[in-house]
Design a protein around this motif. Structure first.
Motif, mmCIF file in Angstrom:
data_model
loop_
_atom_site.group_PDB
_atom_site.id
_atom_site.type_symbol
_atom_site.label_atom_id
_atom_site.label_comp_id
_atom_site.label_asym_id
_atom_site.label_seq_id
_atom_site.Cartn_x
_atom_site.Cartn_y
_atom_site.Cartn_z
ATOM 1 N N MET A 1 -15.857 -34.270 6.041
ATOM 2 C CA MET A 1 -15.494 -33.245 5.035
ATOM 3 C C MET A 1 -16.585 -32.441 4.479
ATOM 4 N N LYS A 2 -16.541 -31.093 4.180
ATOM 5 C CA LYS A 2 -17.446 -30.309 3.689
ATOM 6 C C LYS A 2 -17.191 -30.222 2.212
ATOM 7 N N LEU A 3 -18.396 -30.341 1.493
ATOM 8 C CA LEU A 3 -18.287 -30.394 0.075
ATOM 9 C C LEU A 3 -18.881 -29.253 -0.528
ATOM 10 N N TYR A 4 -18.733 -28.724 -1.683
ATOM 11 C CA TYR A 4 -19.174 -27.433 -2.061
ATOM 12 C C TYR A 4 -19.765 -27.525 -3.698
ATOM 13 N N ARG A 5 -20.787 -27.134 -4.350
ATOM 14 C CA ARG A 5 -21.366 -27.291 -5.562
ATOM 15 C C ARG A 5 -21.981 -25.894 -6.109
ATOM 16 N N LEU A 6 -21.646 -25.630 -7.303
ATOM 17 C CA LEU A 6 -22.247 -24.408 -7.820
ATOM 18 C C LEU A 6 -23.449 -24.843 -8.847
ATOM 19 N N LEU A 7 -24.589 -25.018 -8.444
ATOM 20 C CA LEU A 7 -25.558 -25.144 -9.772
ATOM 21 C C LEU A 7 -25.926 -24.084 -10.426
ATOM 22 N N THR A 8 -25.825 -24.238 -11.816
ATOM 23 C CA THR A 8 -26.066 -22.923 -12.695
ATOM 24 C C THR A 8 -27.104 -23.465 -14.020
ATOM 25 N N GLY A 9 -27.620 -22.692 -14.482
ATOM 26 C CA GLY A 9 -28.449 -23.014 -15.785
ATOM 27 C C GLY A 9 -29.775 -22.040 -15.983
ATOM 28 N N PRO A 10 -30.268 -22.145 -16.921
ATOM 29 C CA PRO A 10 -31.365 -21.145 -17.259
ATOM 30 C C PRO A 10 -32.429 -21.100 -16.124
ATOM 31 N N ASP A 11 -32.921 -19.818 -15.766
ATOM 32 C CA ASP A 11 -33.913 -19.854 -14.664
ATOM 33 C C ASP A 11 -35.136 -20.390 -15.192
ATOM 34 N N ASP A 12 -35.196 -21.802 -14.840
ATOM 35 C CA ASP A 12 -36.676 -22.320 -15.346
ATOM 36 C C ASP A 12 -37.123 -23.544 -14.361
ATOM 37 N N ALA A 13 -38.042 -24.125 -14.771
ATOM 38 C CA ALA A 13 -38.429 -25.427 -13.840
ATOM 39 C C ALA A 13 -37.390 -26.287 -13.755
ATOM 40 N N ALA A 14 -36.700 -26.541 -14.751
ATOM 41 C CA ALA A 14 -35.671 -27.638 -14.655
ATOM 42 C C ALA A 14 -34.653 -27.483 -13.775
ATOM 43 N N PHE A 15 -34.322 -26.104 -13.576
ATOM 44 C CA PHE A 15 -33.205 -25.831 -12.830
ATOM 45 C C PHE A 15 -33.667 -25.690 -11.235
ATOM 46 N N CYS A 16 -35.189 -25.473 -11.054
ATOM 47 C CA CYS A 16 -35.493 -25.561 -9.866
ATOM 48 C C CYS A 16 -35.752 -27.075 -9.334
ATOM 49 N N HIS A 17 -35.951 -28.094 -10.546
ATOM 50 C CA HIS A 17 -35.875 -29.259 -9.871
ATOM 51 C C HIS A 17 -34.517 -29.743 -9.601
ATOM 52 N N ARG A 18 -33.547 -29.407 -10.373
ATOM 53 C CA ARG A 18 -31.861 -29.789 -9.959
ATOM 54 C C ARG A 18 -31.805 -29.199 -8.392
ATOM 55 N N VAL A 19 -32.094 -28.036 -8.174
ATOM 56 C CA VAL A 19 -31.921 -27.651 -6.726
ATOM 57 C C VAL A 19 -32.500 -28.375 -5.771
ATOM 58 N N SER A 20 -34.025 -28.617 -5.985
ATOM 59 C CA SER A 20 -34.631 -29.447 -5.249
ATOM 60 C C SER A 20 -34.191 -30.798 -4.940
ATOM 61 N N GLU A 21 -33.915 -31.540 -6.099
ATOM 62 C CA GLU A 21 -33.272 -32.903 -5.926
ATOM 63 C C GLU A 21 -31.947 -32.822 -4.820
ATOM 64 N N ALA A 22 -31.036 -31.737 -5.059
ATOM 65 C CA ALA A 22 -29.842 -31.601 -4.434
ATOM 66 C C ALA A 22 -30.323 -31.777 -2.991
ATOM 67 N N LEU A 23 -31.407 -30.856 -2.650
ATOM 68 C CA LEU A 23 -31.809 -30.693 -1.359
ATOM 69 C C LEU A 23 -32.292 -31.814 -0.818
ATOM 70 N N ASN A 24 -32.946 -32.634 -1.515
ATOM 71 C CA ASN A 24 -33.455 -33.923 -0.922
ATOM 72 C C ASN A 24 -32.573 -35.070 -0.714
ATOM 73 N N ARG A 25 -31.338 -34.707 -1.496
ATOM 74 C CA ARG A 25 -30.131 -35.750 -1.059
ATOM 75 C C ARG A 25 -29.223 -35.266 -0.045
ATOM 76 N N GLY A 26 -29.775 -34.153 0.743
ATOM 77 C CA GLY A 26 -28.902 -33.986 1.884
ATOM 78 C C GLY A 26 -27.870 -32.545 1.590
#
Length: 65
Positions: A1-26
Motif C-alpha cells: 500500500m502507498k501512504l501519504y503524509r504532509l509535514l508542516t511547521g515553521p521553516d526552521d532547523a526542527a522542520f528540516c530534522h523532521r523531514v530528514s528523520e522521515a527520509l531516513n525511515r524510508g
C-alpha cells in the motif's frame, strides 16, 4: 500500500530534522516543498510518501512507520 503524509511547521532547523528523520525511515519526497507566511513566520510544508506491506486502514499511525 502507498501512504501519504504532509509535514508542516515553521521553516526552521526542527522542520528540516523532521523531514530528514522521515527520509531516513524510508519515506520519499513527493513534489516540491511549499512555503507561506502567517504574519509572523514562514511556514513550510513537504509531502512525503512510502510503500509498505498490508492494507490501508484509517487507524494506521503514519508517524510511527
Amino acid at each position: 500500500m502507498k501512504l501519504y503524509r504532509l509535514l508542516t511547521g515553521p521553516d526552521d532547523a526542527a522542520f528540516c530534522h523532521r523531514v530528514s528523520e522521515a527520509l531516513n525511515r524510508g519515506w520519499h519526497l513527493h513534489g516540491n516543498p511549499a512555503l507561506t507566511f502567517n504574519g509572523e513566520r514562514v511556514i513550510a510544508a513537504q509531502a512525503i510518501v512510502k510503500e509498505v506491506d498490508g492494507e490501508y486502514a484509517p487507524e494506521i499511525r503514519l508517524g510511527e512507520l
